[in-house]
Design an enzyme around this catalytic site. Sequence first.
Site, mmCIF file in Angstrom:
data_model
loop_
_atom_site.group_PDB
_atom_site.id
_atom_site.type_symbol
_atom_site.label_atom_id
_atom_site.label_comp_id
_atom_site.label_asym_id
_atom_site.label_seq_id
_atom_site.Cartn_x
_atom_site.Cartn_y
_atom_site.Cartn_z
ATOM 1 N N ASP A 109 0.807 -1.219 0.000
ATOM 2 C CA ASP A 109 0.000 0.000 0.000
ATOM 3 C C ASP A 109 0.840 1.270 0.000
ATOM 4 O O ASP A 109 0.341 2.344 0.310
ATOM 5 C CB ASP A 109 -0.934 0.007 1.212
ATOM 6 C CG ASP A 109 -0.175 -0.006 2.534
ATOM 7 O OD1 ASP A 109 1.059 -0.225 2.520
ATOM 8 O OD2 ASP A 109 -0.813 0.192 3.587
ATOM 9 N N CYS A 139 5.135 -0.398 2.416
ATOM 10 C CA CYS A 139 5.703 -1.745 2.589
ATOM 11 C C CYS A 139 7.064 -1.728 3.277
ATOM 12 O O CYS A 139 7.352 -2.613 4.092
ATOM 13 C CB CYS A 139 5.773 -2.484 1.261
ATOM 14 S SG CYS A 139 6.831 -1.728 0.013
ATOM 15 N N HIS A 194 8.740 -3.592 -4.157
ATOM 16 C CA HIS A 194 8.151 -4.034 -2.898
ATOM 17 C C HIS A 194 9.213 -4.552 -1.935
ATOM 18 O O HIS A 194 10.223 -5.119 -2.346
ATOM 19 C CB HIS A 194 7.140 -5.150 -3.163
ATOM 20 C CG HIS A 194 6.281 -5.512 -2.005
ATOM 21 N ND1 HIS A 194 5.340 -4.662 -1.466
ATOM 22 C CD2 HIS A 194 6.231 -6.642 -1.261
ATOM 23 C CE1 HIS A 194 4.734 -5.252 -0.448
ATOM 24 N NE2 HIS A 194 5.262 -6.454 -0.308
#
Length: 220
Positions: A89, A92, A198
């Site tokens: 979101d 991370c 990520h």
Amino acid sequence: MSEQQQYARENSGSSQDHDGEMTIHPILSDETHKIDRSLGKRLSHLDSISLTPRVNAKIPDTDNAILDHESLSERLVRYGLAELQVEGDGNCQFRALADQLFRNPDYHKHVRKEVVKQLKHFQKLYEGYVPMEYRMYLKKMKRSGEWGDHVTLQAAADRFAAKISLVTSFRHNCLIEIIPKDKDPSKELWLSFWCEVHYNSLYGNDDLPCGIAKRKHWLF
């Protein structure tokens, strides 16, 4: 006394922050958060490089991102590692750090707040790595959902006296280490880094917290 030691002394008496969130002081004194080098021993044969703080690079296109993800997944399998999945979101990096520090990704707001404090109080340490007006960079990093970068990783290492190790999808740099600038690390934090996409919290396959599925990737 260094700037960071003075800052720690001035803030050590506080038992609760202004948002009413739990503070790090009781948690960091817990035995479970003393330095754990188990993953470091497991991966001691790997060559590592030191991190150069920088803001986020361009997100790779889909084809390159898929190749990077495959590379990271293969490395995790090869070294017997598993990711604790955190939400993608925009928080991370802070969620993964919160899991490593507190065994709870939901403390990401607190971790972000502490990192921004570090960036604000020790501007001279970080401003040379930020290619924009520093005040605007701080304002941006305060916002929930703003992606962390390598500057915030360095600030986190400094703030929490932690060595942060990244197992990455970079093709030529599997392991990157971030070392606190002014103190010896009292803990090690392990993250996986799907480059520019990520972060997840990293464990050995046998050490992944109970109740968490041992999925080894974070998918699109």
